[in-house]
Design an enzyme around this catalytic site. Structure first.
Site, short mmCIF file in Angstrom:
data_model
loop_
_atom_site.label_atom_id
_atom_site.label_comp_id
_atom_site.label_asym_id
_atom_site.label_seq_id
_atom_site.Cartn_x
_atom_site.Cartn_y
_atom_site.Cartn_z
CG HIS A 1 -0.12 0.16 2.38
ND1 HIS A 1 -0.01 -0.93 3.09
CD2 HIS A 1 0.03 1.34 3.05
CE1 HIS A 1 0.69 -0.12 4.20
NE2 HIS A 1 0.94 1.06 4.14
CG ASP B 1 -14.03 -10.59 2.29
OD1 ASP B 1 -14.06 -9.10 2.75
OD2 ASP B 1 -14.53 -11.40 2.82
CB SER C 1 3.44 0.91 6.85
OG SER C 1 1.87 1.42 7.89
#
Length: 373
Positions: A166, A230, A306
């Protein structure tokens, strides 16, 4: 002096001499691992680089949801492990892969059904800001690097950095700055004072980074295709290849053992948390819950951490020594909407046998050196 016990524990863990000597030692896996090989690479249209880098991962699917998810088919796994490669000149390719030596029964025997540990509320801030050359430039802290899109990465080879997907791609498009991405190596600089002898050893130093450009980036299709459903967070990892080699010691990757095999069920990671600019921040905590692909824990962390490499220290039976390896990637703070009741977790993506085979191939360029995790 309340900080002293925690600081002593930190120093002991850094120097690598735990005070206990158990008869049973948790082991890194030495079983032969599956093989993930590229089969077909095709050119894609150049991306637009118009997405904002994500600061947290949001999903309606929590731990119980993941445990109950259907086991993917063999074709699904090949699709998830196929990947896009972004080059520094802006070109983009997609590579389809084949999987060999892996049985779907291995997924059913994984951590899907493990019981949940009692949840603990986040307490006081248990992070440590790391100061001074004696720590910042020494292993394992020296393996942490800053990614120019705002995340943290970990050195896993002479020219490779592991981070979160991400930080590169929001699931729809590549983030701004991904084409000209750089990796920063933290270098301490002594704070200038009239009398350096009066400078406290506990006082933070000014920091600067030495930057190296990224040559190419691999992002699994499981993140890109699955981001809206998911399974997206299961594949929140990416590998960056630098234009030139660095000269620091790096940390090897390894297949993630179950939490029960970790010393004290603890994981460790260091990152560049946004609320402590210029600092490298270290933390450790106990794993509270796990699925086959994810580790759920309550390590104190802020955006910017992150992409940090989550590591553990486990006994290497072959070499008869304790060894640190990256066993996961810190994905970030996650809000899960469970029946209208928001719950929060910090989530790390586990390096499973298939992910290990894929990442190792990206690094080595062959599968022969990727059969032992």
């Amino acid at each position: 002096m309340d900080y002293l016990p925690s600081l002593l524990l930190l120093l002991v863990s850094v120097q690598g001499t735990y005070s206990y000597n158990p008869i049973w030692k948790p082991l890194w896996s030495t079983a032969k691992l599956p093989v993930v090989l590229p089969q077909l690479t095709e050119d894609l249209d150049p991306p637009q680089f118009n997405a904002e880098a994500k600061l947290e991962v949001i999903s309606p699917c929590g731990p119980e949801c993941h445990k109950q998810a259907p086991i993917p088919s063999y074709e699904d796994l090949k699709d998830f492990l196929s990947y896009e490669t972004l080059y520094f000149n802006g070109s983009l390719t997609e590579t389809k892969v084949g999987i060999y030596g892996f049985h779907l029964a291995n997924l059913a025997q994984g951590a899907r059904g493990r019981s949940r540990a009692k949840r603990q509320i986040y307490g006081h801030d248990s992070r440590f800001s790391i100061f001074g050359k004696d720590f910042l430039l020494n292993y394992p802290f020296s393996t942490s690097v800053k990614v120019s899109t705002g995340c943290t990465g970990t050195l896993v080879a002479e020219k490779h950095v592991l981070t979160a997907a991400h930080c590169i791609h929001d699931g729809k498009s590549y983030v701004k700055g991904a084409q000209k991405m750089k990796v920063g190596f933290l270098k301490p600089r002594q704070k200038e004072t009239a009398d350096t002898n009066k400078t406290s050893s506990r006082q933070p130093e000014k920091m600067k980074f030495q930057w190296i450009r990224v040559k190419r980036t691999h992002v699994p299709k499981g993140w890109i295709k699955g981001n809206a459903n998911d399974i997206g967070m299961d594949y929140d990892y990416a590998l960056l290849e630098l234009k030139k080699a660095h000269k620091r010691r790096y940390m090897k990757i390894g297949v993630s053992p179950s939490a029960s095999q970790l010393p004290g069920k603890r994981i460790h990671f260091s990152g560049f948390d946004n609320d402590r600019p210029g600092n490298l921040v270290y933390r450790f905590c106990e794993v509270r819950e796990e699925t086959y692909d994810l580790l759920y824990q309550h390590c104190d962390a802020q955006p910017g951490a992150s992409g940090s490499g989550v590591y553990a220290r486990i006994w290497n039976r072959q070499h008869r020594r304790w060894e640190r390896k990256i066993m996961g990637i810190f994905s970030g703070h996650q809000w899960v909407d469970q029946n209208g009741s928001p719950q929060e977790f910090n989530v790390a993506v586990r390096i499973t046998p298939l992910k290990y085979a894929q990442i190792c191939y990206w690094i080595k360029g062959n599968y022969v050196d990727c059969r032992d995790g």
